[in-house]
Scaffold this active site. Structure first.
Site, PDB file in Angstrom:
ATOM      1  N   ASP A  48     -16.515  13.419   0.981  1.00 39.43           N
ATOM      2  CA  ASP A  48     -15.237  13.451   0.103  1.00 39.43           C
ATOM      3  C   ASP A  48     -15.637  13.588  -1.419  1.00 39.43           C
ATOM      4  O   ASP A  48     -16.536  12.762  -2.037  1.00 39.43           O
ATOM      5  CB  ASP A  48     -14.601  11.119   0.043  1.00 39.43           C
ATOM      6  N   LYS A  49     -14.485  13.518  -1.919  1.00 41.37           N
ATOM      7  CA  LYS A  49     -14.613  13.847  -3.245  1.00 41.37           C
ATOM      8  C   LYS A  49     -14.880  13.087  -4.403  1.00 41.37           C
ATOM      9  O   LYS A  49     -16.122  13.814  -4.706  1.00 41.37           O
ATOM     10  CB  LYS A  49     -13.392  14.671  -3.766  1.00 41.37           C
TER      11      LYS A  49
END
Length: 201
Positions: A48-49
């Protein structure tokens, strides 16, 4: 941005993805091309970012295909460290049905199977507890969107810095891919790497 590269050869590059950078095109591959001079960088798995940690990228299509086969077979092993808000049990399994709402970019634990619902399984061990927080080591059996975040939050143990799922405010999300083990896509040699998270307990 200067990336921390732990290993590279003609086939792969292993690095630490900083939190806040996307795993896919527009993020890490472009940074790696600029820093290594490699013409091609292929993303074969993602974080995930908001999550930092170890990632391996392929430099050739053949290496990308071989790494993807390992991921599909479950032989690429990833371990995460996370700080939970609350006193986590000593360890065990978490098994849930998850639904990911793409429009909201949020996952939910649901009670019954329906379209878009997938099983999620992880195993964890609590390493330490202090001041109402717990340091846990997590091994993913499945890789679902926001899996660790939503499974812990659903049990009243949201991750520190994860406001999306009810965690206490912090500068960054306290989730980090701490170790990565896989076979070299060309030689088959076992490769194992570890990195320490930026957050402290």
């Amino acid at each position: 941005m200067e990336l921390n590269i732990l290993y590279q050869d003609r086939d792969v590059v292993l690095c630490v993805k900083p939190a806040g950078v996307v795993s896919e095109e527009g993020g890490m591959p472009e940074l790696l091309r600029a820093q290594t001079g490699a013409r091609d960088i292929y993303c074969v798995h993602r974080l995930d970012k908001a999550v930092g940690g170890l990632m391996v990228y392929a430099k050739t299509k053949a290496a990308a295909a071989a790494l993807s086969r390992q991921i599909a077979a479950g032989t690429m092993e990833k371990t995460y460290l996370a700080l939970c808000c609350g006193d986590a049990p000593d360890g065990g399994e978490m098994r849930d049905l998850l639904y990911h709402d793409a429009a909201k970019n949020k996952s939910f634990v649901v009670k019954r199977e329906r379209r878009g619902v997938r099983e999620a399984l992880l195993r964890y061990e609590t390493l330490a507890r202090k001041n109402g927080r717990s340091l846990v080591r997590v091994s993913l059996v499945t890789g679902r969107s926001h899996q660790i975040r939503v499974q812990f939050a659903s049990r009243g143990l949201p991750l520190l810095g994860d406001r999306r799922y009810g965690g206490e405010s912090a500068p960054t999300l306290a989730l980090f891919c701490h170790s990565l083990r896989f076979q070299h896509p060309k030689t088959g040699a076992p490769l194992s790497f570890e990195a320490e998270p930026p957050f402290q307990f």
